[in-house]
Design a protein around this motif. Structure first.
Motif, PDB file in Angstrom:
ATOM      1  N   THR A  89     -16.265 -21.970 -26.310  1.00  0.00           N
ATOM      2  CA  THR A  89     -16.924 -21.272 -27.316  1.00  0.00           C
ATOM      3  C   THR A  89     -18.264 -21.143 -26.989  1.00  0.00           C
ATOM      4  O   THR A  89     -18.607 -20.242 -27.676  1.00  0.00           O
ATOM      5  CB  THR A  89     -16.761 -22.379 -28.654  1.00  0.00           C
ATOM      6  OG1 THR A  89     -17.517 -23.806 -28.204  1.00  0.00           O
ATOM      7  CG2 THR A  89     -15.293 -22.649 -29.092  1.00  0.00           C
ATOM      8  N   ASP A  90     -18.911 -21.655 -26.074  1.00  0.00           N
ATOM      9  CA  ASP A  90     -19.945 -21.464 -26.060  1.00  0.00           C
ATOM     10  C   ASP A  90     -20.263 -20.279 -24.644  1.00  0.00           C
ATOM     11  O   ASP A  90     -21.401 -19.649 -24.504  1.00  0.00           O
ATOM     12  CB  ASP A  90     -20.950 -22.486 -25.292  1.00  0.00           C
ATOM     13  CG  ASP A  90     -20.340 -23.335 -24.407  1.00  0.00           C
ATOM     14  OD1 ASP A  90     -19.208 -23.313 -24.017  1.00  0.00           O
ATOM     15  OD2 ASP A  90     -20.928 -24.144 -23.489  1.00  0.00           O
ATOM     16  N   TYR A  91     -19.079 -19.889 -24.137  1.00  0.00           N
ATOM     17  CA  TYR A  91     -19.010 -18.743 -23.085  1.00  0.00           C
ATOM     18  C   TYR A  91     -17.588 -18.297 -23.349  1.00  0.00           C
ATOM     19  O   TYR A  91     -16.894 -18.275 -22.690  1.00  0.00           O
ATOM     20  CB  TYR A  91     -19.053 -19.179 -21.557  1.00  0.00           C
ATOM     21  CG  TYR A  91     -20.220 -19.957 -21.129  1.00  0.00           C
ATOM     22  CD1 TYR A  91     -21.416 -19.186 -20.717  1.00  0.00           C
ATOM     23  CD2 TYR A  91     -20.398 -21.250 -21.316  1.00  0.00           C
ATOM     24  CE1 TYR A  91     -22.433 -19.738 -20.370  1.00  0.00           C
ATOM     25  CE2 TYR A  91     -21.669 -22.129 -20.851  1.00  0.00           C
ATOM     26  CZ  TYR A  91     -22.746 -21.167 -20.273  1.00  0.00           C
ATOM     27  OH  TYR A  91     -23.797 -21.695 -19.946  1.00  0.00           O
ATOM     28  N   PRO A  92     -17.569 -17.252 -24.539  1.00  0.00           N
ATOM     29  CA  PRO A  92     -16.167 -16.689 -25.198  1.00  0.00           C
ATOM     30  C   PRO A  92     -15.665 -15.532 -24.373  1.00  0.00           C
ATOM     31  O   PRO A  92     -14.584 -15.417 -24.443  1.00  0.00           O
ATOM     32  CB  PRO A  92     -16.725 -16.345 -26.611  1.00  0.00           C
ATOM     33  CG  PRO A  92     -18.240 -16.040 -26.352  1.00  0.00           C
ATOM     34  CD  PRO A  92     -18.650 -16.981 -25.438  1.00  0.00           C
ATOM     35  N   ASP A  93     -16.539 -15.066 -23.496  1.00  0.00           N
ATOM     36  CA  ASP A  93     -16.159 -13.903 -22.568  1.00  0.00           C
ATOM     37  C   ASP A  93     -15.585 -14.357 -21.185  1.00  0.00           C
ATOM     38  O   ASP A  93     -16.004 -15.455 -20.650  1.00  0.00           O
ATOM     39  CB  ASP A  93     -17.302 -12.908 -22.435  1.00  0.00           C
ATOM     40  CG  ASP A  93     -17.675 -12.348 -23.925  1.00  0.00           C
ATOM     41  OD1 ASP A  93     -16.909 -12.184 -24.804  1.00  0.00           O
ATOM     42  OD2 ASP A  93     -19.223 -12.180 -24.104  1.00  0.00           O
ATOM     43  N   THR A  94     -14.751 -13.416 -20.726  1.00  0.00           N
ATOM     44  CA  THR A  94     -14.343 -13.523 -19.443  1.00  0.00           C
ATOM     45  C   THR A  94     -15.204 -12.764 -18.647  1.00  0.00           C
ATOM     46  O   THR A  94     -15.646 -11.747 -18.750  1.00  0.00           O
ATOM     47  CB  THR A  94     -13.024 -12.806 -19.258  1.00  0.00           C
ATOM     48  OG1 THR A  94     -12.003 -13.405 -20.153  1.00  0.00           O
ATOM     49  CG2 THR A  94     -12.408 -12.875 -17.828  1.00  0.00           C
ATOM     50  N   ALA A  95     -15.670 -13.483 -17.488  1.00  0.00           N
ATOM     51  CA  ALA A  95     -16.814 -13.075 -16.502  1.00  0.00           C
ATOM     52  C   ALA A  95     -16.017 -12.466 -15.131  1.00  0.00           C
ATOM     53  O   ALA A  95     -15.472 -13.297 -14.611  1.00  0.00           O
ATOM     54  CB  ALA A  95     -17.619 -13.987 -16.421  1.00  0.00           C
ATOM     55  N   ASP A  96     -16.191 -11.277 -14.747  1.00  0.00           N
ATOM     56  CA  ASP A  96     -15.774 -10.841 -13.664  1.00  0.00           C
ATOM     57  C   ASP A  96     -16.232 -11.701 -12.169  1.00  0.00           C
ATOM     58  O   ASP A  96     -15.182 -11.912 -11.537  1.00  0.00           O
ATOM     59  CB  ASP A  96     -16.209  -9.417 -13.079  1.00  0.00           C
ATOM     60  CG  ASP A  96     -15.676  -8.392 -14.225  1.00  0.00           C
ATOM     61  OD1 ASP A  96     -14.818  -8.591 -14.850  1.00  0.00           O
ATOM     62  OD2 ASP A  96     -16.347  -7.295 -14.113  1.00  0.00           O
ATOM     63  N   ASP A  97     -17.294 -12.363 -12.331  1.00  0.00           N
ATOM     64  CA  ASP A  97     -17.756 -13.113 -11.166  1.00  0.00           C
ATOM     65  C   ASP A  97     -17.126 -14.529 -11.333  1.00  0.00           C
ATOM     66  O   ASP A  97     -17.273 -15.362 -10.282  1.00  0.00           O
ATOM     67  CB  ASP A  97     -19.104 -13.410 -11.079  1.00  0.00           C
ATOM     68  CG  ASP A  97     -19.937 -13.913 -12.122  1.00  0.00           C
ATOM     69  OD1 ASP A  97     -19.199 -14.133 -13.151  1.00  0.00           O
ATOM     70  OD2 ASP A  97     -21.047 -14.274 -12.244  1.00  0.00           O
ATOM     71  N   TRP A  98     -16.291 -14.864 -12.142  1.00  0.00           N
ATOM     72  CA  TRP A  98     -15.606 -15.907 -12.324  1.00  0.00           C
ATOM     73  C   TRP A  98     -14.078 -15.731 -11.750  1.00  0.00           C
ATOM     74  O   TRP A  98     -13.191 -16.648 -12.202  1.00  0.00           O
ATOM     75  CB  TRP A  98     -15.667 -16.731 -13.674  1.00  0.00           C
ATOM     76  CG  TRP A  98     -16.612 -17.661 -13.759  1.00  0.00           C
ATOM     77  CD1 TRP A  98     -18.035 -17.593 -14.415  1.00  0.00           C
ATOM     78  CD2 TRP A  98     -16.649 -19.023 -13.078  1.00  0.00           C
ATOM     79  NE1 TRP A  98     -18.691 -18.775 -14.105  1.00  0.00           N
ATOM     80  CE2 TRP A  98     -18.034 -19.457 -13.429  1.00  0.00           C
ATOM     81  CE3 TRP A  98     -15.670 -19.657 -12.458  1.00  0.00           C
ATOM     82  CZ2 TRP A  98     -18.238 -20.946 -12.788  1.00  0.00           C
ATOM     83  CZ3 TRP A  98     -16.124 -21.121 -11.794  1.00  0.00           C
ATOM     84  CH2 TRP A  98     -17.321 -21.289 -12.161  1.00  0.00           C
TER      85      TRP A  98
END
Length: 626
Positions: A574-583
């Protein structure tokens, strides 16, 4: 000393345990030899069993490995924690995927692979996905030849149903008891091949120096006798770790991280532990009773047209996924249900309603016989009224890091397969792919191990150091059984389940995960005051053994979830709700002298054929069911 029986395994006749040279009702003769001299560690005498290949786990994955070994002329020993044929595979109800095209001829294996990558949010191992998708049509036909009674169309083709997030009807089924039928078929085939097996055995340690494995240590759960297995080849097929959670779809005494913990301690690596799948529809509510809490309501209910409603009578998936509705990805549907409950639109028991009563009564009874029977026994007629359901911990995408063409773990002689491993499913598993993986990868691993077995493996060596390690393990088990503190293993496991549900459940954040780790440390300290009620044949002792493995896996999972600062698939921050390309990387877990370590590893790309299927953007049209 007296000579032990030459048989290394026991067989079962009408659920009664037999030993020695007797044969089971299926005619399986055990051809493994036990060393003449038993060993001793403290007051615990132990049996020494020799086998060229030890398969730990008797579900579909272990059975398929063993079948391939036997067909190659190798006699493995298959061991399981329960009665032979009673494995978690039987709980996989809804179906198994293969792009047969029985109803949708445009489907093919590349689209199956594309759906798997999309559902896994592209963290999947490309080899694992493509091997599984490409080989499954042949494996379904093989299972049918072996007698698996798949439901058939009017044209006698193997029937297929919709499952969540699949572009076409691809899921083959036997009513709603597919896993049970598959395991029965595999066990029957293993019996035809006279594959030796030994039931009610629990492995507590692999004999490894971190570079190679030389056997395993455990105990007979019925007699309490110690068991030392001498072997140069060990295949882990021991399941996942979803039962660590307080609400889960497994039995309490399985899927508690044995395979992952054994592999990690032996020197193998784990990967993707942060990804735990919460099935949207587990049973919830006082009406069903505590014993049914979390038990799976198969996805087949939604695949056959079941609809989800909140307490206000709204078909709420229209807000979250208007195109795919109830058959969107499991993580999407599970989060939607959790959100409805959080916002006050759930039932009094913290669930929602799943209703299939709009379908014809006889159709429901024909397609969902086990569900009809189960709920009728609880006073609910699902052809007339809805079920109360909510998310339940169901499957773990993370596990042992392997080469999917061989099953190798990086520790010489140690292999792994099934839910014990990671790779096929990425960040979220496509429904119907768990059973597919067991047979597709199981056959490959069995073939590789068979090729690796040499004449010298009939009499493997065991160094003095490894025997000493085994005897230290037997002594530790003796001391564990004598624990006379005040805290029971059951109480600690229940607290662990609550901890994970509260702090590493469907919705996660930094503060909650850190609090979970702090509570885990406190829980681990309480194990110093452990009380084991009963001897080495008791459930209390079994749970005490489980506890140490479960704590190891729980810590690795919590720390991996804390490390991954994004939301992807079944891991939602919930504190990082987006999907990150570098992950778009896999998190790899290893044991170092200072403790667990984490590293990132890039993910490979699919083949050109599968990339083309991904670019074609196939998608389920849910409204075919309306």
């Amino acid at each position: 000393m007296t000579e032990s029986p030459s048989n290394g395994s026991d067989t079962v006749d009408d659920n009664r345990r037999t030993t020695g040279h007797e044969r089971s009702t299926a005619g399986i003769e055990n051809r493994l030899e036990t060393e003449g001299d038993p060993g001793f560690a403290g007051d615990l005498e132990y049996e020494v069993v020799t086998t060229p290949v030890l398969v730990i786990g008797a579900g579909a994955a272990g059975a398929r490995v063993a079948i391939e070994l036997a067909e190659s002329g190798i006699d493995p020993l298959v061991i399981g924690k329960r009665d032979h044929g009673d494995a978690h595979t039987t709980w996989a109800a809804g179906g198994v995927n293969a792009a047969l095209g029985s109803l949708d001829p445009e489907d093919d294996w590349t689209i199956h692979a594309a759906d798997t990558f999309n559902e896994g949010h592209h963290l999947n191992d490309p080899d694992a996905v493509e091997l599984t998708a490409r080989e499954m049509p042949d494996h379904i036909r093989e299972l049918a030849e072996w007698g698996m009674p798949f439901d058939r169309t009017d044209d006698d083709e193997i029937n297929q149903r919709y499952f969540g997030a699949q572009s076409y009807r691809r899921t083959c089924f036997v009513g709603d008891r597919t896993g049970e039928a598959m395991l029965e078929t595999l066990v029957d085939r293993a019996r035809e091949l006279e594959v030796p097996y030994r039931e009610n055995v629990m492995i507590t340690r692999l004999l490894s120096d971190g570079r190679r494995v030389d056997g395993a240590v455990g105990f007979d759960m019925e007699t309490g006798e110690g068991l030392l297995f001498r072997t140069n080849h060990v295949v882990l097929a021991a399941g996942g770790f979803s039962a660590l959670y307080h609400r889960h779809s497994s039995r309490d005494d399985e899927n508690n991280g044995d395979g992952q913990a054994l592999a990690l301690e032996a020197g193998a690596r784990l990967v993707d532990l942060e990804f735990v799948q919460f099935h949207p529809t587990g049973m919830v509510g006082d009406r069903y009773g505590e014993q049914w809490d979390g038990r799976l309501v198969t996805e087949a209910v939604r695949g056959e047209g079941g609809r989800l409603y909140n307490s206000e009578g709204e078909r709420f998936m229209e807000r979250y996924s208007p195109d795919q509705m109830e058959l969107d990805a499991r993580d999407v549907v599970a989060r939607a249900i959790a959100q409805e409950v959080r916002e006050g639109r759930g039932t009094e028991d913290g669930g929602v309603f799943l209703d299939v009563s709009h379908r014809d009564d006889q159709y429901v009874r024909d397609r969902l016989p086990s569900m009809v029977e189960r709920f009728e026994s609880l006073g609910v007629d699902i052809t007339e009224e809805p079920m109360v359901v909510g998310p339940t911990a169901h499957y773990t995408m993370g596990g042992v890091d392997i080469d999917f063409r061989t099953g190798e773990t990086g520790v010489d002689g140690l292999y792994a397969v099934g839910e014990t491993v990671a790779g096929v499913h990425g960040a979220n598993r496509l429904g119907g792919n768990s059973l597919a993986e067991t047979v597709a990868i199981g056959k490959l691993v069995g073939a590789h191990v068979a090729a690796a077995v040499t004449d010298g493996d009939d009499d493997p060596t065991l160094t003095d150091g490894q025997r000493a390690l085994a005897e230290r393990e037997f002594e530790a088990l003796r001391e564990l059984a004598a624990s006379d503190g005040t805290v029971t293993p059951t109480a600690l496991l229940e607290d662990l389940g609550d901890l994970l549900w509260d702090h590493a459940g469907i919705l996660r954040d930094d503060a909650g995960l850190r609090e979970g780790l702090a509570k885990l440390d406190a829980l681990r300290e309480r194990t110093a005051d452990l009380r084991v009620a009963g001897d080495r044949t008791s459930k209390s002792f079994e749970y005490a053994v489980d506890l140490s493995m479960s704590l190891t896996v729980a810590e690795a999972m919590l720390r991996a979830a804390l490390e991954r600062t994004e939301s992807r698939g079944a891991h939602y921050r919930t504190d990082y709700p987006d999907t990150a390309d570098d992950w778009r990387v896999n998190l790899v877990v290893a044991v170092e002298p200072e403790g667990l370590s984490f590293s990132r590893r890039g993910v490979g790309d699919p083949s050109p054929a599968v990339r083309a299927a991904l670019e074609a953007d196939h998608e389920l049209d849910y409204h075919h069911l309306e």
